[in-house]
Enzyme design. Structure first.
Site, mmCIF file in Angstrom:
data_model
loop_
_atom_site.group_PDB
_atom_site.id
_atom_site.type_symbol
_atom_site.label_atom_id
_atom_site.label_comp_id
_atom_site.label_asym_id
_atom_site.label_seq_id
_atom_site.Cartn_x
_atom_site.Cartn_y
_atom_site.Cartn_z
ATOM 1 N N GLU A 219 -12.551 12.504 14.457
ATOM 2 C CA GLU A 219 -13.540 13.324 13.579
ATOM 3 C C GLU A 219 -14.949 12.970 13.539
ATOM 4 O O GLU A 219 -15.809 13.786 13.860
ATOM 5 C CB GLU A 219 -12.994 13.267 12.029
ATOM 6 C CG GLU A 219 -11.625 13.997 11.934
ATOM 7 C CD GLU A 219 -10.401 12.946 12.031
ATOM 8 O OE1 GLU A 219 -10.627 11.789 12.790
ATOM 9 O OE2 GLU A 219 -9.496 13.229 11.362
ATOM 10 N N ARG A 274 -11.403 0.790 4.153
ATOM 11 C CA ARG A 274 -11.579 1.220 2.555
ATOM 12 C C ARG A 274 -12.132 0.094 1.806
ATOM 13 O O ARG A 274 -12.625 0.181 0.548
ATOM 14 C CB ARG A 274 -10.263 1.565 2.086
ATOM 15 C CG ARG A 274 -9.256 0.617 2.253
ATOM 16 C CD ARG A 274 -7.793 1.082 1.919
ATOM 17 N NE ARG A 274 -6.918 0.129 2.523
ATOM 18 C CZ ARG A 274 -6.248 -0.067 3.515
ATOM 19 N NH1 ARG A 274 -6.769 0.536 4.750
ATOM 20 N NH2 ARG A 274 -5.246 -1.091 3.773
ATOM 21 N N GLU A 360 -4.072 3.894 0.471
ATOM 22 C CA GLU A 360 -4.061 3.429 1.676
ATOM 23 C C GLU A 360 -3.502 1.814 1.883
ATOM 24 O O GLU A 360 -2.889 1.444 2.767
ATOM 25 C CB GLU A 360 -5.142 3.657 2.622
ATOM 26 C CG GLU A 360 -4.975 3.455 3.919
ATOM 27 C CD GLU A 360 -6.471 4.001 4.841
ATOM 28 O OE1 GLU A 360 -6.215 5.230 5.214
ATOM 29 O OE2 GLU A 360 -7.425 3.257 4.981
ATOM 30 N N HIS A 391 -9.656 19.905 -19.397
ATOM 31 C CA HIS A 391 -9.354 21.422 -19.493
ATOM 32 C C HIS A 391 -8.564 21.831 -17.929
ATOM 33 O O HIS A 391 -8.700 23.093 -17.734
ATOM 34 C CB HIS A 391 -10.777 22.113 -19.488
ATOM 35 C CG HIS A 391 -11.234 22.044 -20.873
ATOM 36 N ND1 HIS A 391 -11.181 22.720 -22.000
ATOM 37 C CD2 HIS A 391 -12.147 20.954 -21.212
ATOM 38 C CE1 HIS A 391 -11.940 22.317 -23.087
ATOM 39 N NE2 HIS A 391 -12.567 21.409 -22.535
HETATM 40 O O1 F6P Z 1 -7.527 6.870 7.914
HETATM 41 C C1 F6P Z 1 -7.274 6.107 8.581
HETATM 42 C C2 F6P Z 1 -8.729 5.068 8.775
HETATM 43 O O2 F6P Z 1 -8.505 4.147 9.827
HETATM 44 C C3 F6P Z 1 -9.058 4.491 7.598
HETATM 45 O O3 F6P Z 1 -8.547 3.227 7.147
HETATM 46 C C4 F6P Z 1 -10.705 4.118 7.880
HETATM 47 O O4 F6P Z 1 -11.355 4.086 6.514
HETATM 48 C C5 F6P Z 1 -10.991 5.523 8.505
HETATM 49 O O5 F6P Z 1 -9.552 5.722 9.266
HETATM 50 C C6 F6P Z 1 -12.227 5.534 9.320
HETATM 51 O O6 F6P Z 1 -12.253 4.540 10.217
HETATM 52 P P1 F6P Z 1 -13.414 4.242 11.213
HETATM 53 O O7 F6P Z 1 -14.690 3.692 10.392
HETATM 54 O O8 F6P Z 1 -12.993 3.376 12.279
HETATM 55 O O9 F6P Z 1 -14.131 5.641 11.608
#
Ligand code: F6P
Length: 570
Positions: A219, A274, A360, A391
């Site tokens: 992403e 995290r 997580e 609410h």
């Molecule tokens: O959702 C999985 C994960 O590995 C999380 O633990 C992490 O915070 C996130 O994807 C983003 O990962 P990165 O910082 O490597 O892009």
């Protein structure tokens, strides 16, 4: 491994199981009448008051929980974390987010090396860079000051920084330093999120920070390529060096992407995603927006809690108390969820952040040694600021399921309002609810009370509140950068305590992998079908049907390789 090696095989666990029966016989109404008990269930550290008297627990329960902590070797596990031992055993890593907020002269070792000087090297670099951007010493490709920042990242590379940004936004001191600047977060790979992020922004005055621990997250990398295109389309390829910077542990991939390594800010594999808001992940975008000195106060708040967590006796230790009570609620009383209810709009992104930190970390089905757990670990976290939540979902909390609640209140509002002629100030109005809700949950309302109020008989059951619903209250003196750091530290360590007691690895996240790899298969199919007209293959009936419908209905998507950025919707 024998069951006895798991915490549920120990005598303190069995003792607590047996104790549930005693607690179930006692209503919170009675427990709240015992002033001595209530006094013992309050503790203050560094200005923060924790009141846990509305937990379905007695002083005896607490003693039994301390025994459980001992059986779980909680103290040793906390020490091992601070000592940099490889407690994230499935990834062979230490867990040292505490080092990210340590003062310069602290010594925290990972692999026999003091990591604090490396941390400060990056912090100093952030300080210098953010000052250059903010002062206009560093300008964009066309000579304009970079007033806007888009931070691209997801999960831990997004939620923590967003929470802190949202909390600081209305703090008068931080707001003053942010005047004229904008910080936005692009997380979702949904092109709508891109459209929203670039809406109204001029690439000439925008700095893009790509934040990814691995620099491989699908992403984030697609969003990064998209905004790189946005910059190049407007300003030419050479503008990337001036308008794109990165935060990552993988500096090789940062360079491959085309970002100047001098403009990359490192962190380390001993920082979990995290748990990374105190690394460059959070400190860089937040310093760009608010200036480094404000962010340094946030780090100091978190460090204050780190010291407390490491050294305070369990009976006075906020994260330990919170963690043990959560284990009590989940594993013994059988309440699988927890509501996080800050009575401060500035904390509106706190629950989403804690959702990731908690779920997580502790959403695991096996022990740290890989043994399937015969008990549930982890909890379902959700929340909204009060009074909005009242609410929305409080109906369920008052008369439906029992959901232990964390009420978080702030004594002094960031933005007080007083209106002539009103009974109370706006903040007092908000806080009236903060103080009332826990008692409504604890005491409830009996049919007798309703009859005395002449409620019609046919409505008695509808209007009855069973009460006996546990909550705890955290009262913060104010909500400045320091307090925000404290709050973060309390929750991070609380979640670690729960994991340490459950005997799981709270620092890995294998559960996110399967969905990622299945998406790869779908992505390949999209490419093959759209570009080469290949049939859908290798999926079950359901997915094949859905994919067919999706591809057929969107067959007007361009077949040739082309670039098309979101249209402005403003
Ligand atoms: O959702 C999985 C994960 O590995 C999380 O633990 C992490 O915070 C996130 O994807 C983003 O990962 P990165 O910082 O490597 O892009």
């Amino acid at each position: 491994m024998a069951l006895s090696a798991l915490i549920c095989g120990t005598d303190p666990w069995k003792d607590l199981k047996a104790h549930v029966h005693d607690i179930e016989k006692t209503h919170l109404r009675e427990l709240m009448n015992d002033v001595e008990r209530c006094q013992s269930m309050m503790t203050v550290f560094d200005g923060i008051l924790l009141d846990y008297s509305r937990q379905c627990a007695t002083l005896d329960t607490l003693k039994k929980l301390y025994n459980l902590a001992e059986a779980a070797h909680l103290k040793e596990k906390i020490n091992r974390m601070f000592n940099g031992d490889l407690i994230n055993s499935t990834e062979n890593r230490s867990v040292l987010h505490v080092a990210l907020r340590a003062p310069r002269d602290a010594v925290i070792n990972s692999d026999g090396k003091n990591v604090v000087p490396d941390v400060w090297k990056v912090l100093d670099k952030i300080k210098g860079f953010s000052e250059a951007i903010r002062s206009g010493a560093w300008v964009g490709a066309t000579g304009k000051v970079l007033k806007n920042v888009i931070a691209i990242g997801i999960g831990g590379s997004f939620l923590g920084p967003l929470f802190v940004h949202t909390a600081l936004q209305t703090d008068p001191e931080a707001a003053e330093f942010a005047r004229g600047r904008q910080l936005r977060f692009l997380a979702n790979v949904d092109p709508i999120d891109i459209a929203r992020n670039i809406a109204g922004l001029n690439p000439e005055t925008t700095l893009v920070v790509v934040v990814s621990k691995t620099f491989t997250t699908a992403e984030t990398m697609l969003n990064a390529r998209t905004l790189r295109e946005w910059i190049i389309t407007a300003l030419g390829p050479q503008a990337v060096a001036k308008h794109m910077i990165a935060v990552s542990t993988n500096l090789t991939l940062v360079e491959k992407f085309g970002i100047d390594p001098n403009n990359a800010f490192a962190f380390w594999d001993w920082v979990g995603g995290r748990y990374s808001v105190c690394s460059a992940v959070g400190v860089l975008p937040l310093s760009l927006q608010y200036g480094f000195p404000v962010v340094e106060k946030f780090l100091k708040g978190a460090w204050s809690i780190d010291q407390h967590f490491r050294s305070a006796p369990f009976e006075k230790n906020l994260p330990v108390l919170l963690g043990l009570l959560s284990v009590w609620n989940v594993s013994f009383l059988g309440y699988p969820a927890r509501a996080i209810l800050p009575y401060s709009q500035a904390l509106e992104k706190f629950a989403p952040h804690i959702q990731q930190v908690s779920m997580e970390s502790n959403g695991k089905g096996v022990s740290i040694d890989g043994v399937p757990l015969p008990y549930e670990a982890g909890e379902i976290d959700f929340g909204e600021p009060g009074t909005n939540g009242q609410h929305s979902f409080y109906q369920l909390i008052h008369q439906g399921r029992v959901v232990p609640c964390d009420f978080i209140g702030v004594v002094k509002s960031q933005q007080p309002v007083y209106l002539k002629g009103e009974t109370v100030s706006n903040h007092d109005e908000l806080m009236s609810n903060f103080f009332a809700q826990p008692d409504a949950l604890a005491y409830g309302k009996t049919p007798e009370q309703l009859l005395n109020e002449n409620v019609p008989r046919h409505l008695i059951t509808h209007k009855t509140f069973s009460g006996n619903r546990p909550s705890l209250s955290l009262l913060l003196p104010s909500l400045n950068a320091y307090n925000i750091g404290q709050l973060l530290g309390i929750y991070e360590h609380r979640i670690a305590v729960e994991g340490f007691v459950w005997g799981i690895n709270s620092f890995d996240q294998w559960g996110v992998e399967l969905g990622k790899s299945l998406a790869t298969q779908v992505r390949k199919q999209f490419h093959a079908s759209r570009k080469k007209g290949e049939p859908i293959e290798g999926f079950n009936f359901s997915t094949t049907t859905l994919l067919t419908r999706y591809l057929e209905a969107s067959s007007d998507a361009p077949k040739e390789d082309c670039t098309a950025l979101p249209k402005s919707y403003l």
